[in-house]
Each structure stands twice: as structure tokens, then as C-alpha cells.
Design an enzyme around this catalytic site. Structure first.
Site, mmCIF file in Angstrom:
data_model
loop_
_atom_site.group_PDB
_atom_site.id
_atom_site.type_symbol
_atom_site.label_atom_id
_atom_site.label_comp_id
_atom_site.label_asym_id
_atom_site.label_seq_id
_atom_site.Cartn_x
_atom_site.Cartn_y
_atom_site.Cartn_z
ATOM 1 N N ASP A 11 -51.591 31.872 0.474
ATOM 2 C CA ASP A 11 -51.738 30.916 -0.619
ATOM 3 C C ASP A 11 -52.133 29.581 -0.010
ATOM 4 O OD1 ASP A 11 -51.750 29.689 -3.056
ATOM 5 O OD2 ASP A 11 -49.662 30.114 -3.549
ATOM 6 N N ASP A 105 -57.845 30.777 -4.241
ATOM 7 C CA ASP A 105 -57.016 30.311 -3.123
ATOM 8 C C ASP A 105 -55.850 31.228 -2.790
ATOM 9 O OD1 ASP A 105 -55.705 29.781 -5.520
ATOM 10 O OD2 ASP A 105 -54.746 27.970 -4.773
ATOM 11 N N GLU A 106 -55.899 32.462 -3.247
ATOM 12 C CA GLU A 106 -54.726 33.331 -3.093
ATOM 13 C C GLU A 106 -55.182 34.780 -2.953
ATOM 14 O OE1 GLU A 106 -50.563 34.177 -5.554
ATOM 15 O OE2 GLU A 106 -52.151 32.944 -6.442
#
Length: 467
Positions: A11, A105-106
Site C-alpha cells: 500500500d 496504489d495497492e
């Protein structure tokens, strides 16, 4: 459940805000809030400095401004974030063929499938190496969680924030989860959490002790049984490399309620065009057209129409969305409109009605051109995705109508003399620009007329190895 912590969850830390701080030296170490800046905008991401004031994602922007009035408020630059995300995903792909992106983003990564880890020591080494590579490639930091299941790996990455790594050994899941709030488990939101609290269950250990039958009674068969397994630390979901999209949609929230029916229809048609653009970009077509309308009183209506076969024809989607709008009462005003396509397929069935309609339009156009000449149509306004948009001002006496440029805070610009910079603010015919780049010291601020011909929209500079 695995015997070794070979499922990794990455993350990125405060991704949008961190990317803005990295690209703008003058904002490093200062509160930054990214999101919609209009009266109805919401926070997309807040930097850790802004979070100390209580600002968080999904918060109304007006509330954020009251909590942190001195923060920098910027509009998102999604193309820039996407380019960084692609760099990160490429690094993850080097670790394993099984990478499951959840957002820009993960992502989850199956380290075992990539042959880079089979025990705690090798998994930790892979995670630390990944963090170093991300920083070197993007200039940003990410937090890593390692565990024997996806659920625990995600919890671990949350504990690792910011810029850390947490490894949870398989077999310790129940001990870890027991004292935690029920909200830590996937699928337990505010409503379910409150329902469980009224039943006397506030911690994960309360759920485990209550038993499956009690949770099924409270929450239903599927949710209750799943929650009981998770409360005991069980999660056998695999990392899935390809996650098929179920729908494609776009929506806009308006600063001022729309009342004019023609304007509402125009906005629906514009959204339909954008939706088809995304649909085609994803390589799909779809059968079901969905219209979403949020009215002045926050009531939200959804209408849908299923076609005979899948389509990616903008005319078909536009007309279907228009038909759906006809059945919606917009008398009191509209706050939000959205158009989506579901029932996706990876092929398009020829739509004979659409083909016939296109031929009729072409014939009508040819006839008009052969007659008195084609009359100029009203061109659709371009979607505002750049740093500057043009708005035609009302024409004054003897004027043709002036075009005034509006510059969005945070977006990239370039000046013929001063080079690359970003918009710090604008108003009353002026725009303020700070001239700096990712590798420079904090730059100087200069102000120009909004229509200065030497100032033009610019491209985002890379965070590492750029100008």
C-alpha cells in the site's frame, strides 16, 4: 491458509498527496490535500501532515478546509498518478506472475508463485528489497504487509504505515485479531459494526466466541458464516492476477444543481461518450446501460436498460441513456449524474438498429450539404482534464465574446522564459505559478495574466531522473 508468510500486500503511503509533495519541493513536509475543490468536492487523499489536523479521505472538502485552512489544496492529476502506478506494478511483476492490483496504489502479490520466498526470512528479504526498489524508481514510499493470507497481509501493511514492513507469522492470527475492533475485518462497515455492537459484540474475539449460528442469525447465512471464519483468522482466498471488470462507469457532481432539462440531457450525452471511451479502452463491450441521478434532496435514482447484445457504439449508449433520463423527474434539480455499462463482454455484437441509424444520419448530412450548406452545430465542450480550460464569457456590446482561461491548482504549466512550474492559484484574471521541479530547491512564485500567451499547460515531470 499458508504455513509461511508468502502473501505480500503493498500500500503506497498517502499516494496522491505524496506524489504531489515529491513533485513540488515547496510542499514537502507541509499539509497537502488532493481532491475536488468545488463546494461539493471530497478529499481523495490527505498527506500525513494534513491528517494530524483530522483531515481524511472521503471527507467533504469544505470540512477539510475548516480543519486545515493553511494546507495546500490541489486537484488530482490522474495521468501522473497512473504513470507512477505502472512503475510500481512493473516492480511487483518482477516478484511474481500473480499480482492482484486493487487500485492505483495497492496490490497483493503471491511471492511463493514467483519462487522468491518460501519462509519468513526470504519473504521479509523480498519485502524489504521491494521497498528499496520502489523508493529508487519512484521517489515514493510504500508499506508492506506479509502473512499467510490476504486478510492478515492487508492488516499488516496498515500496521506498517508509513514507510514500514510488518510480517505476521502464520499461526498467530487469532492472538493478533482477538482484541481488535470488529471493524478491522473485511466487510464490516459502520452499519454492520453498529448492528454487532447492539448485540454485544465489539471485538473480534466476541465474534469468534459467539459462534457461527449466532452470526448467521444476525447477519444472514453468507455474511455470518464468512465473518465467523475471518474472526478465527481463516482466509483462503487466492491471489488472482486478472480481476475481470464487472462494469464501466463515469459520473460528475455539479457545484450548482442543474435545473434546465436541455442542459441535463447534454450532460448525460457527454457522460455517455466518456463512458464508451473507457469501455473501448478496456477492450470490452456491454449489454446493460445504467443511468444514475442524484437529486437536490440527496435521493439517488438508478435506471437501466438491457440491449439485445453487447455494444460499444457511442450512439447506442447515448440514446439508451437519454431514454432512461426521460423516465426520471428532475424538477427540483440534479446534483450528480452518472452513466455506466455493465454485463461486459470482450466482443461486440453488431447492432443493426445502430447501423441503420448511422446510415440515416449520413444520408441526412449528405442531403443538407447538397442543399443550402451544412449549418454549424454546437460543439460539445471538451472534458476538463488539463491544467487549463477555456470558458466563453458573455459577449459585450460590439464584442464577439471573450475567451478566459481558468487554471487548476496543482496542475503543470510551462512558461517560455521561466520553464516548468505548477499553478498555485488563480482568480480575478490572474494566475500564480511556482516555478520548481522535483529535483530543484523550492522555487519562486510569479503572477501572470490568465491569458498570457507565454504560459501554456505542461507535462508532469518524472519524480526520479527528471528535469
Amino acid at each position: 491458509m499458508r504455513a509461511a508468510p508468502t502473501i505480500l500486500h503493498l500500500d503506497m503511503d498517502a499516494f496522491f498527496a505524496a506524489a504531489e509533495q515529491a513533485s513540488k519541493p515547496s510542499l514537502r513536509g507541509k499539509p497537502v490535500v488532493v481532491g475536488g475543490l468545488g463546494p461539493r468536492g471530497v478529499v481523495a487523499t490527505a498527506s500525513y501532515e494534513a491528517r494530524r489536523f483530522g483531515v481524511h479521505s472521503a471527507m467533504p472538502m469544505g470540512q477539510a478546509r475548516r480543519l486545515a485552512p493553511n494546507a495546500a489544496y490541489l486537484v488530482p492529476r490522474f495521468a501522473f498518478y497512473r504513470s507512477i502506478s505502472e512503475q510500481v506494478m512493473e516492480l511487483l511483476g518482477r516478484l511474481s506472475p500473480l499480482v492482484e492490483p486493487l487500485s492505483l496504489d495497492e496490490a497483493f502479490v503471491d511471492l511463493e508463485a514467483g519462487g522468491v520466498a518460501d519462509d519468513s526470512a526470504s519473504a521479509r528479504a523480498a519485502g524489504e528489497r521491494l521497498r528499496v526498489d520502489i523508493l529508487a524508481t519512484t521517489g515514493l514510499t510504500g508499506s508492506v504487509g506479509l502473512a499467510g493470507s490476504k486478510m492478515i497481509a492487508k492488516i499488516a501493511s496498515e500496521e506498517a504505515k508509513p514507510d514500514g514492513l510488518v510480517l505476521i507469522e502464520p499461526g498467530t492470527e487469532r492472538e493478533l485479531l482477538g482484541p481488535r475492533s470488529v471493524r478491522i475485518l473485511p466487510g464490516v462497515g459502520p452499519a454492520t459494526g453498529e448492528h454487532l455492537r447492539r448485540a454485544g459484540m465489539t471485538t473480534v474475539s466476541d465474534l469468534a466466541e459467539a459462534g457461527e449460528d449466532e452470526l448467521v442469525r444476525l447477519l444472514g447465512r453468507a455474511h455470518g458464516a464468512s465473518l465467523h471464519r475471518m474472526a478465527q483468522g481463516y482466509d483462503d482466498r487466492p491471489v488472482v492476477a486478472e480481476r475481470d471488470a464487472k462494469s464501466v462507469s463515469v459520473e460528475d457532481t455539479f457545484d450548482v444543481d442543474l435545473h434546465d432539462r436541455v442542459r441535463i440531457r447534454t450532460e448525460v450525452e457527454r457522460l455517455a461518450e466518456r463512458c464508451v471511451g473507457r469501455l473501448r479502452a478496456s477492450g470490452h463491450s456491454g449489454r446493460t446501460i445504467v443511468l444514475k441521478v442524484r437529486r437536490f434532496d440527496f435521493s439517488t435514482l438508478t435506471r437501466s436498460e438491457t440491449l439485445r447484445g453487447p455494444t460499444d457504439d457511442p450512439g447506442v449508449v447515448r440514446e439508451a441513456a437519454g431514454r432512461l433520463l426521460e423516465g426520471v423527474d428532475t424538477t427540483g434539480g440534479v446534483r450528480l449524474l452518472g452513466v455506466g455499462v455493465s454485463g461486459l463482454a470482450d466482443y461486440t455484437q453488431e447492432d443493426l438498429f445502430a447501423q441503420a441509424e448511422a446510415e440515416a444520419v449520413a444520408e441526412a448530412g449528405a442531403a443538407a450539404e447538397a442543399g443550402a450548406g451544412a449549418s454549424p452545430g454546437s460543439g460539445e465542450a471538451a472534458e476538463g482534464v488539463g491544467a487549463v480550460t477555456a470558458v466563453v464569457a458573455p459577449a459585450g456590446p460590439g464584442a464577439e465574446g471573450a475567451v478566459e482561461r481558468h487554471w487548476s491548482p496543482g496542475h503543470d504549466v510551462r512558461h517560455a522564459v521561466y520553464g516548468a512550474g505548477w499553478v498555485q492559484g488563480s482568480g480575478v484574471g490572474r494566475v500564480t505559478v511556482r516555478f520548481e521541479s522535483p529535483g530543484s530547491k523550492p522555487g519562486r512564485v510569479r503572477t501572470f495574466a490568465v491569458d498570457d500567451p507565454e504560459l501554456v499547460p505542461g507535462e508532469a515531470l518524472p519524480l526520479v531522473g527528471g528535469e
